[in-house]
Design a protein around this motif. Structure first.
Motif, PDB file in Angstrom:
ATOM      1  N   PRO A   1       2.521  16.432 -14.350  1.00 57.36           N
ATOM      2  CA  PRO A   1       1.852  15.423 -15.181  1.00 57.36           C
ATOM      3  C   PRO A   1       2.780  14.337 -15.741  1.00 57.36           C
ATOM      4  CG  PRO A   1       0.979  17.584 -15.686  1.00 57.36           C
ATOM      5  CD  PRO A   1       2.141  17.792 -14.757  1.00 57.36           C
ATOM      6  N   ALA A   2       3.969  14.695 -16.181  1.00 58.23           N
ATOM      7  CA  ALA A   2       4.885  13.700 -16.752  1.00 58.23           C
ATOM      8  C   ALA A   2       5.371  12.712 -15.692  1.00 58.23           C
ATOM      9  CB  ALA A   2       6.076  14.395 -17.409  1.00 58.23           C
ATOM     10  N   THR A   3       5.684  13.215 -14.509  1.00 59.88           N
ATOM     11  CA  THR A   3       6.150  12.344 -13.429  1.00 59.88           C
ATOM     12  C   THR A   3       5.010  11.472 -12.918  1.00 59.88           C
ATOM     13  OG1 THR A   3       7.770  14.037 -12.828  1.00 59.88           O
ATOM     14  CG2 THR A   3       7.384  12.293 -11.229  1.00 59.88           C
ATOM     15  N   LEU A   4       3.798  12.026 -12.844  1.00 58.94           N
ATOM     16  CA  LEU A   4       2.634  11.238 -12.440  1.00 58.94           C
ATOM     17  C   LEU A   4       2.401  10.099 -13.419  1.00 58.94           C
ATOM     18  CD1 LEU A   4       0.181  10.734 -10.623  1.00 58.94           C
ATOM     19  CD2 LEU A   4      -1.077  12.389 -12.026  1.00 58.94           C
ATOM     20  N   ASP A   5       2.524  10.386 -14.712  1.00 57.31           N
ATOM     21  CA  ASP A   5       2.362   9.357 -15.731  1.00 57.31           C
ATOM     22  C   ASP A   5       3.396   8.247 -15.551  1.00 57.31           C
ATOM     23  OD1 ASP A   5       1.085   8.402 -18.218  1.00 57.31           O
ATOM     24  OD2 ASP A   5       3.101   8.732 -19.049  1.00 57.31           O
ATOM     25  N   LYS A   6       4.634   8.626 -15.262  1.00 51.79           N
ATOM     26  CA  LYS A   6       5.692   7.632 -15.049  1.00 51.79           C
ATOM     27  C   LYS A   6       5.399   6.794 -13.800  1.00 51.79           C
ATOM     28  CE  LYS A   6      10.616   6.978 -14.847  1.00 51.79           C
ATOM     29  NZ  LYS A   6      11.918   7.542 -15.127  1.00 51.79           N
ATOM     30  N   ALA A   7       4.969   7.445 -12.722  1.00 48.97           N
ATOM     31  CA  ALA A   7       4.652   6.729 -11.486  1.00 48.97           C
ATOM     32  C   ALA A   7       3.516   5.737 -11.706  1.00 48.97           C
ATOM     33  CB  ALA A   7       4.293   7.716 -10.374  1.00 48.97           C
ATOM     34  N   LEU A   8       2.492   6.151 -12.445  1.00 44.80           N
ATOM     35  CA  LEU A   8       1.364   5.258 -12.718  1.00 44.80           C
ATOM     36  C   LEU A   8       1.783   4.095 -13.611  1.00 44.80           C
ATOM     37  CD1 LEU A   8      -1.490   7.867 -13.106  1.00 44.80           C
ATOM     38  CD2 LEU A   8      -1.195   6.212 -11.267  1.00 44.80           C
ATOM     39  N   SER A   9       2.687   4.346 -14.536  1.00 40.58           N
ATOM     40  CA  SER A   9       3.206   3.256 -15.375  1.00 40.58           C
ATOM     41  C   SER A   9       3.958   2.234 -14.533  1.00 40.58           C
ATOM     42  CB  SER A   9       4.120   3.815 -16.464  1.00 40.58           C
ATOM     43  OG  SER A   9       3.394   4.617 -17.354  1.00 40.58           O
ATOM     44  N   ILE A  10       4.736   2.718 -13.578  1.00 46.62           N
ATOM     45  CA  ILE A  10       5.465   1.815 -12.682  1.00 46.62           C
ATOM     46  C   ILE A  10       4.480   0.996 -11.856  1.00 46.62           C
ATOM     47  CG2 ILE A  10       6.969   1.721 -10.651  1.00 46.62           C
ATOM     48  CD1 ILE A  10       8.424   4.188 -11.873  1.00 46.62           C
TER      49      ILE A  10
ATOM     50  N   TYR B   1       0.842  -1.189   0.000  1.00 44.43           N
ATOM     51  CA  TYR B   1       0.000   0.000   0.000  1.00 44.43           C
ATOM     52  C   TYR B   1       0.877   1.238   0.000  1.00 44.43           C
ATOM     53  CZ  TYR B   1      -3.752  -3.169   0.887  1.00 44.43           C
ATOM     54  OH  TYR B   1      -4.659  -4.192   0.755  1.00 44.43           O
ATOM     55  N   ILE B   2       0.492   2.206  -0.801  1.00 45.67           N
ATOM     56  CA  ILE B   2       1.218   3.458  -0.914  1.00 45.67           C
ATOM     57  C   ILE B   2       0.238   4.572  -0.588  1.00 45.67           C
ATOM     58  CG2 ILE B   2       2.498   4.970  -2.464  1.00 45.67           C
ATOM     59  CD1 ILE B   2       3.178   2.385  -4.074  1.00 45.67           C
ATOM     60  N   ASP B   3       0.625   5.408   0.363  1.00 50.80           N
ATOM     61  CA  ASP B   3      -0.263   6.465   0.836  1.00 50.80           C
ATOM     62  C   ASP B   3       0.115   7.806   0.220  1.00 50.80           C
ATOM     63  OD1 ASP B   3      -2.073   8.030   2.185  1.00 50.80           O
ATOM     64  OD2 ASP B   3      -1.139   7.784   4.139  1.00 50.80           O
ATOM     65  N   GLU B   4      -0.731   8.271  -0.690  1.00 51.36           N
ATOM     66  CA  GLU B   4      -0.690   9.609  -1.273  1.00 51.36           C
ATOM     67  C   GLU B   4       0.677   9.986  -1.828  1.00 51.36           C
ATOM     68  OE1 GLU B   4      -2.043  12.091  -3.099  1.00 51.36           O
ATOM     69  OE2 GLU B   4      -3.756  11.645  -1.885  1.00 51.36           O
ATOM     70  N   GLY B   5       0.980  11.269  -1.853  1.00 44.00           N
ATOM     71  CA  GLY B   5       2.214  11.765  -2.431  1.00 44.00           C
ATOM     72  C   GLY B   5       2.121  12.052  -3.918  1.00 44.00           C
ATOM     73  N   PHE B   6       1.042  11.621  -4.562  1.00 44.46           N
ATOM     74  CA  PHE B   6       0.926  11.779  -6.006  1.00 44.46           C
ATOM     75  C   PHE B   6       0.466  13.186  -6.404  1.00 44.46           C
ATOM     76  CE2 PHE B   6       0.547   7.276  -5.162  1.00 44.46           C
ATOM     77  CZ  PHE B   6       1.453   6.751  -6.063  1.00 44.46           C
ATOM     78  N   GLY B   7      -0.162  13.906  -5.495  1.00 45.02           N
ATOM     79  CA  GLY B   7      -0.677  15.237  -5.806  1.00 45.02           C
ATOM     80  C   GLY B   7       0.403  16.263  -6.081  1.00 45.02           C
ATOM     81  N   ALA B   8       1.615  16.017  -5.597  1.00 43.26           N
ATOM     82  CA  ALA B   8       2.709  16.965  -5.786  1.00 43.26           C
ATOM     83  C   ALA B   8       3.470  16.729  -7.092  1.00 43.26           C
ATOM     84  CB  ALA B   8       3.678  16.865  -4.602  1.00 43.26           C
ATOM     85  N   LEU B   9       3.096  15.708  -7.842  1.00 42.58           N
ATOM     86  CA  LEU B   9       3.827  15.362  -9.058  1.00 42.58           C
ATOM     87  C   LEU B   9       3.315  16.150 -10.260  1.00 42.58           C
ATOM     88  CD1 LEU B   9       3.945  11.469  -8.702  1.00 42.58           C
ATOM     89  CD2 LEU B   9       5.673  13.135  -7.984  1.00 42.58           C
TER      90      LEU B   9
END
Length: 89
Positions: free
Chosen positions: A37-46, A27-35
């Protein structure tokens, strides 16, 4: 990105230290709101790659994640308490 890396590393450590016991969920808690768009896309791909063979729980308020995560639980706050709604795309 650090949260994802730490969670994956922790599952590897537990597996190696506990005689091959494999953690099939993380489980990963939040932290995605500070990314951005390009970094968010990479994180979601991972996360999509990691999801194969594991249950990955993500706690987030980022709306873009709703479109990319096919099966999710949504917690809905109401005046008399919270309810949970399951989404499966």
């Amino acid at each position: 990105m650090v949260s994802i890396s730490l969670a994956l590393a922790l599952t590897d450590v537990v597996t190696s230290k506990r005689g091959g016991i494999s953690l099939q969920s993380l489980y990963i808690d939040e932290g995605f709101g500070a990314l951005d768009p390009a970094t968010l896309d990479k994180a979601l791909s991972i996360l999509e790659e990691v999801r194969e063979g594991r249950c990955v729980g993500v706690i987030s308020h980022v709306s873009e994640m709703y479109n990319r995560i096919p099966s999710r639980l949504e917690v809905i706050k109401t005046p008399i308490g919270s309810t949970v709604k399951h989404h499966s795309d």
